[in-house]
Design an enzyme around this catalytic site. Structure first.
Site, PDB file in Angstrom:
ATOM      1  N   SER A  75      -9.887  -0.526   7.199  1.00 41.80           N
ATOM      2  CA  SER A  75      -9.341  -0.286   5.860  1.00 41.80           C
ATOM      3  C   SER A  75      -8.680  -1.484   5.203  1.00 41.80           C
ATOM      4  CB  SER A  75      -8.348   0.880   5.898  1.00 41.80           C
ATOM      5  OG  SER A  75      -9.026   2.101   6.044  1.00 41.80           O
TER       6      SER A  75
ATOM      7  N   LYS B 194       0.841  -1.198   0.000  1.00 42.27           N
ATOM      8  CA  LYS B 194       0.000   0.000   0.000  1.00 42.27           C
ATOM      9  C   LYS B 194       0.877   1.249   0.000  1.00 42.27           C
ATOM     10  CE  LYS B 194      -3.933   1.953   2.610  1.00 42.27           C
ATOM     11  NZ  LYS B 194      -4.825   1.750   3.781  1.00 42.27           N
TER      12      LYS B 194
ATOM     13  N   SER C 262      -9.702   2.031   3.065  1.00 43.57           N
ATOM     14  CA  SER C 262      -8.845   2.780   2.160  1.00 43.57           C
ATOM     15  C   SER C 262      -7.876   1.913   1.362  1.00 43.57           C
ATOM     16  CB  SER C 262      -8.040   3.814   2.965  1.00 43.57           C
ATOM     17  OG  SER C 262      -7.177   3.173   3.897  1.00 43.57           O
TER      18      SER C 262
END
Length: 484
Positions: free
Chosen positions: A173, A74, A149
Site C-alpha cells: 500500500s 495518511k 491504499s
C-alpha cells in the site's frame, strides 16, 4: 519540491517558513479539488509549527533535522486533536485523543503537519476508490487511479501538494501507489518503525513508511521515525543507522538478484517488463553483478496474503460495533440489531467482504484448511527469501504488473484488483524492507516502478542501490502536468 530545494528556500531568507507553508496551502486549495488527495487540512497546527521554526531561525538556534518540511499523514494514523477516519463512515467523526509515535517523532524533528490524506477504506484496496470521501485521482492522468491504499499520500507528493507523506503498507500500500504516481515509496522491515497509533488492518503485516520525491528524502524520514518504542511490543530494539551515510556508496560488485518467477508471470505487462529490464542493464553498467534467482513460492504470496490479512482484519475490526467504538445506527430496538445495523451501515462493501472472508477462514472446521495452511506457506516464502539472500545482496522485481488503470476498471472485479499486489505482498509476508522507485514510463506517459527488496534491517542497502540508480537514470525530473 525535494527537501534540499525547500531548505535552500528557507536559507535564502526570501520568505519565512510560515509563508512557504502557506504557499503549499494555496496550491492545495487550487489543485486538490481535482486530485482529492486530502481528507482534511491542519492549517492552524501548521501555522503554529511554522512560527516555532521561524523563531528558531530568527534566534540563530540549531534547527531540528526536518525543520520546516511540509508533511502529510495518511488518515489511518492517529494525530492528536484531528479526525482520524480511515476514510470510513465507521470512524468519520473519530478525533484521536493521542499522537501516534511516528507523527510525534516527525513533529519533534521539525516537520510541518499539512493534513490527512485519503485512502481506501481501512486501507483495504489498491485504487483509493473505496473512500467515504470519494476517489483520489492520479496526477499523471486524472481519469486513472493513484493506486492504494495510500493513494492520497502518493498523489499528494506527485502533485507537489507536500514534500513528503506518510503511508502504511500491509501488502504493497506504499509501494504500489508510489509506482503508479512516479514517486519513491519505502516499506521498512517489520518492527523498524513503531505502529503505535496506526489503526490496525492486519497487525502482523502492517508497517508505516515514507513516500517522497527522492530516495535521500525517504532516507531522512525513515531515520527520523525509526527506533524502539515501549508502546509497541513488536517494535525492534535495534540501533538506527544514519541512512544518508551510505547513499552514494559505489554498487560495484553488489549482487542483485532478479526473481525469475516475477518476470515470467503471464500477468506482467510487456512495457513494464522491458522498462524494468532496461533498469537492470543500467545497474549492471554501474557495476552491480546481476544474478537470476528462484523463489518458487513467490507467486503463492497473493493467495497466502488474502487468507492471512482478512483473518487478522476480521479480528481487528470486531471492536467497531457502535457500543464503544465507531458509527452507531439510530432507531434500533435491541442491542443485537443495533450492532448489526451499525456495522452494515458503517463499513463499505470491500471491508465487509474481507471481514466475511476472514471470519469464514477462521471458523471451526476451516481454520486448518485455510488460515493455518496459509501460515505454513508464509514460512516457506520466508525460507525462499533466506535462500535467495544466501546468494545475493538485494532482490529486484517490477513493483506492479501494470501501470495505473482507469477508475472503475476493477471496482466490481475484486480478484483482478487483488492482482495489483502480486509482486509486493511477499515482502510483507516475510517482514522484509522494500522500496519502489520510478524507472521509466509506458507509451501512455504513465510511470513504471521497480522494486528493490532487502534482507531484514538492510534498508541502507536498498536505499543505496535506489539512490545510485535515481541519480544516474534521472527519471525523477519528469513531473505530471495538472491543469487547475
Amino acid at each position: 519540491m525535494n527537501f534540499n530545494s525547500f531548505r535552500k528556500e528557507i536559507k535564502s531568507g526570501n520568505a519565512s517558513v510560515k509563508e512557504l507553508i502557506n504557499e503549499f496551502f494555496l496550491k492545495i486549495d487550487s489543485l486538490d479539488p481535482k486530485i482529492n488527495a486530502y481528507t482534511c487540512l491542519t492549517k492552524e497546527i501548521a501555522n503554529s509549527q511554522s512560527e516555532q521554526i521561524d523563531k528558531l531561525i530568527s534566534n540563530n538556534e540549531q534547527l531540528p533535522p526536518l525543520a520546516g518540511i511540509p508533511i502529510a499523514i495518511k488518515d489511518n494514523i492517529c494525530t492528536k486533536g484531528v479526525v482520524t477516519s480511515c476514510s470510513s463512515k465507521m470512524l468519520q467523526d473519530f478525533v484521536s485523543p493521542y499522537e501516534s509515535t511516528v507523527s510525534g517523532k516527525l513533529w519533534s524533528s521539525g516537520g510541518i503537519f499539512l493534513g490527512k490524506t485519503n485512502l481506501d477504506e481501512f486501507a483495504m484496496g489498491s485504487s483509493t476508490e473505496t473512500s467515504v470521501f470519494g476517489t483520489t485521482s492520479n496526477p499523471w492522468d486524472t481519469k486513472r487511479v493513484p493506486g492504494g491504499s495510500s493513494g492520497g499520500s502518493a498523489a499528494s507528493v506527485a502533485a507537489g501538494l507536500c514534500a513528503a507523506s506518510i503511508g502504511s503498507d500491509t501488502g504493497g500500500s506504499i509501494r504500489q501507489p508510489a509506482s503508479f504516481c512516479g514517486v519513491v515509496g519505502l516499506k521498512p522491515t517489520y518492527g523498524r518503525v513503531s505502529r503505535w497509533g496506526l489503526i490496525a488492518f492486519a497487525s502482523s503485516l502492517d508497517q508505516i513508511g515514507p513516500i517522497t520525491n527522492t530516495v535521500s528524502d525517504a532516507a531522512e524520514i525513515l531515520y527520523s521515525m525509526s527506533g524502539k518504542d515501549p508502546l509497541d511490543s513488536t517494535c525492534l530494539d535495534k540501533p538506527v543507522p544514519n541512512y544518508l551515510s551510505d547513499l552514494d556508496k559505489s554498487i560495484k560488485g553488489l549482487k542483485i538478484g532478479i526473481i525469475e518467477e516475477c518476470f515470467n508471470h503471464p500477468g506482467l505487462d510487456q512495457e513494464v517488463k522491458l522498462s524494468v529490464l532496461s533498469a537492470v542493464d543500467r545497474l549492471k553498467s554501474l557495476g552491480a553483478e546481476i544474478h537470476d534467482v528462484k523463489c518458487p513460492r513467490f507467486n503463492d504470496g497473493i493467495a497466502t496474503y488474502y487468507v492471512i490479512a482478512p483473518c487478522e482484519a476480521s479480528a481487528n475490526l470486531a471492536r467497531y460495533d457502535g457500543v464503544k467504538y465507531g458509527y452507531r445506527s439510530d432507531g434500533d430496538t435491541n442491542l443485537v440489531e443495533m450492532i448489526s445495523k451499525s456495522r452494515a451501515e458503517g463499513f463499505g462493501n470491500e471491508v465487509q467482504r474481507r471481514i466475511l472472508i476472514g471470519t469464514y477462514a477462521l471458523s471451526a472446521g476451516y481454520s486448518d484448511a485455510y488460515y493455518k495452511k496459509a501460515q505454513r506457506v508464509r514460512t516457506l516464502i520466508r525460507k525462499d527469501f533466506d535462500s535467495a539472500f544466501d546468494k545475493v545482496d538485494v532482490l529486484l522485481t517490477p513493483t506492479c504488473p501494470t501501470t495505473a488503470f482507469l477508475k472503475g476498471d476493477f471496482i466490481n472485479d475484486p480478484l483482478s484488483m487483488y492482482l495489483s499486489d502480486l509482486l509486493t505482498v511477499p515482502a510483507n509476508l516475510a517482514g522484509l524492507p522494500a522500496i519502489s522507485i520510478p524507472c521509466g514510463f509506458d507509451k501512455k506517459g504513465l510511470p513504471i516502478g521497480l522494486q528493490l527488496i532487502g534482507n531484514v534491517l538492510e534498508e541502507h542497502r536498498i536505499l543505496n542501490v535506489a539512490n545510485i540508480f535515481e541519480k544516474d537514470a534521472d527519471v525523477m525530473k519528469r513531473k505530471p502536468s495538472i491543469e487547475i
